[in-house]
Design a protein around this motif. Structure first.
Motif, PDB file in Angstrom:
ATOM      1  N   VAL A  14       0.806  -1.037   0.020  1.00 57.54           N
ATOM      2  CA  VAL A  14       0.121   0.088   0.068  1.00 57.54           C
ATOM      3  C   VAL A  14       0.835   1.172  -0.019  1.00 57.54           C
ATOM      4  O   VAL A  14       0.763   2.276  -0.690  1.00 57.54           O
ATOM      5  N   ARG A  17       2.280   1.691  -3.374  1.00 61.59           N
ATOM      6  CA  ARG A  17       1.470   2.129  -4.408  1.00 61.59           C
ATOM      7  C   ARG A  17       0.965   3.651  -4.204  1.00 61.59           C
ATOM      8  O   ARG A  17       0.702   4.428  -5.223  1.00 61.59           O
ATOM      9  N   LEU A  18       0.823   4.089  -2.858  1.00 63.61           N
ATOM     10  CA  LEU A  18       0.465   5.308  -2.709  1.00 63.61           C
ATOM     11  C   LEU A  18       1.473   6.476  -2.976  1.00 63.61           C
ATOM     12  O   LEU A  18       1.093   7.538  -3.025  1.00 63.61           O
ATOM     13  N   ARG A  25      -1.580   7.020 -12.432  1.00 67.18           N
ATOM     14  CA  ARG A  25      -2.607   5.793 -12.151  1.00 67.18           C
ATOM     15  C   ARG A  25      -3.818   5.580 -12.888  1.00 67.18           C
ATOM     16  O   ARG A  25      -4.716   6.497 -13.519  1.00 67.18           O
ATOM     17  N   ASP A  29      -5.613   0.454 -11.533  1.00 65.01           N
ATOM     18  CA  ASP A  29      -4.840   0.493 -10.503  1.00 65.01           C
ATOM     19  C   ASP A  29      -5.426   1.141  -9.348  1.00 65.01           C
ATOM     20  O   ASP A  29      -5.032   0.766  -8.248  1.00 65.01           O
ATOM     21  N   GLU A  30      -6.383   2.200  -9.314  1.00 64.91           N
ATOM     22  CA  GLU A  30      -6.914   2.375  -8.118  1.00 64.91           C
ATOM     23  C   GLU A  30      -7.858   1.659  -7.719  1.00 64.91           C
ATOM     24  O   GLU A  30      -7.832   1.686  -6.422  1.00 64.91           O
ATOM     25  N   THR A  33      -5.833  -0.720  -5.601  1.00 70.15           N
ATOM     26  CA  THR A  33      -5.524  -0.097  -4.338  1.00 70.15           C
ATOM     27  C   THR A  33      -6.439  -0.295  -3.152  1.00 70.15           C
ATOM     28  O   THR A  33      -6.204  -0.666  -2.364  1.00 70.15           O
ATOM     29  N   VAL A  37      -6.101  -2.104   0.193  1.00 70.48           N
ATOM     30  CA  VAL A  37      -6.588  -1.609   1.344  1.00 70.48           C
ATOM     31  C   VAL A  37      -7.667  -2.302   2.327  1.00 70.48           C
ATOM     32  O   VAL A  37      -7.340  -2.517   3.442  1.00 70.48           O
TER      33      VAL A  37
END
Length: 69
Positions: A14, A17-18, A25, A29-30, A33, A37
């Motif tokens: 995480v 990725r953030l 993105r 991809d979002e 994520t 999470v």
């Protein structure tokens, strides 16, 4: 022998990725994520750390509610 806790591994994923730029993105991809999470939340919820986070957030929410009255 090296053991890797799944929750710790997801935290690392995480964070990595953030850290990426928002413009780079894609929608997929979002969504990935968000799924990662949510999986992290499911893994943390029954642990003592998860319970402490829940307790803290409950106290914050209670304080905000009382302050707005």
């Amino acid at each position: 022998m090296l053991t890797i806790n799944a929750a710790v591994l997801l935290v690392v994923v995480v964070v990595l990725r953030l850290r990426r730029r928002t413009e780079a993105r894609s929608r997929f991809d979002e969504k990935m994520t968000v799924v990662i999470v949510l999986a992290l939340g499911v893994l943390l919820a029954p642990t003592p750390v998860g319970q402490a986070i829940l307790s803290f957030l409950g106290q914050v929410a209670s304080g905000v509610t009382q302050a707005s009255r």
